[in-house]
Design an enzyme around this catalytic site. Sequence first.
Site, mmCIF file in Angstrom:
data_model
loop_
_atom_site.group_PDB
_atom_site.id
_atom_site.type_symbol
_atom_site.label_atom_id
_atom_site.label_comp_id
_atom_site.label_asym_id
_atom_site.label_seq_id
_atom_site.Cartn_x
_atom_site.Cartn_y
_atom_site.Cartn_z
ATOM 1 C CG HIS A 1 3.436 3.711 2.763
ATOM 2 N ND1 HIS A 1 2.098 3.467 2.561
ATOM 3 C CD2 HIS A 1 4.095 2.745 2.091
ATOM 4 C CE1 HIS A 1 1.962 2.392 1.796
ATOM 5 N NE2 HIS A 1 3.150 1.936 1.495
ATOM 6 N NE ARG A 2 1.555 2.369 -2.429
ATOM 7 C CZ ARG A 2 2.135 1.175 -2.420
ATOM 8 N NH1 ARG A 2 3.387 1.061 -2.854
ATOM 9 N NH2 ARG A 2 1.496 0.111 -1.985
#
Length: 363
Positions: A210-211
């Site tokens: 998700h980063r």
Amino acid sequence: MPKFTLVAGARPNFMKIAPIIHALQKAKKTNPSLQYRLVHTGQHYDKKMSGDFFDQLNIPKPDANLGGGGGTQAEQTASIMVAFEKELMENPCDLVLVVGDVTSTLACSITAKKLNIDVAHVEGGIRSGDLTMPEEINRMVTDSITDHFFTTSEIANNNLRKLGFREEQVHFVGNTMIDTLKAQMPRFRPPEGDVFDGLKKKEYFVMTMHRPANVDQEQQLKAMLDAILEGTQGLPIVFPVHPRTAKILSNLGLDASNLHLCEPLGYLEFNYLVRNAKAVITDSGGITEEASVMNVPCITLRDNTERAETIHLGTNELVGTDPSKLKPYLDKVMAGEWKEYQGIPMWDGKTAERIVEILLSKY
């Protein structure tokens, strides 16, 4: 008559705060004057965080929802601060307890201190050293004005000592995420859906990303996925994916029958998959803790971590964000040569009891 306000803003916060609520409920039986409120800032909202999420973790619905979601980081911080100030003025308390490192933690700790209310930070003292991460700024600012730190490791304790905090402020208690994990493990259940049919124990991977460094750049994401697909040798990869990432993935035109995309899963279902996986590939912090305690190999696609104990004593390895570095680690997983969990001190499922005992001795 102690009064505590507990703050949670994002889904991982509730996993950290659930055991504290259970410990407070238990303490209230012998200390009826004890009062506490659970405030949800509304920072994150998704369907998995409505009814079934609170049911899964066996925690009561929040006493207040501040509706502080949406907007930029600054808008969200301001919105939460305005609403939380009103909440505290209407419901005064002796101490505000914040957890983790999300925007809500920062906003509510500042608001409390400006009203001369003590702040306790659960998971205080952890550092990645990476100021490009909003979470690192949230940790640093929150810790700078915290009265009581509830820490997860000796590394965090040393970080706080170096900053000049007094020993009586620093309470080494363990990890409430692991309290939740150990309490809920008997209730883990397989997720439903075609994506999960036919998965065999220890013969599939679980992946989360998700980063922005990993998912926002299409070519970087494609290179990483190509390296993962090559190194996992055709074994199924289950990838619970957020809509934003799903949109980017759809542009890549990947042709991989063993890459199974699905919507984000409930706590019980996701950790069932992790516990039975061959390995986890992630850029999350919390998952490295859970995978370590469940003795599941964990490959972290980040250049730094605020949870170094998961590397020293857990099953986590920090691989970085360069796809070319991934192969030796996947080779080691495939060969069954990964390190074992050594046991992390105080991660025993009793952290919340220690937190509440300390709070009641102080207030």
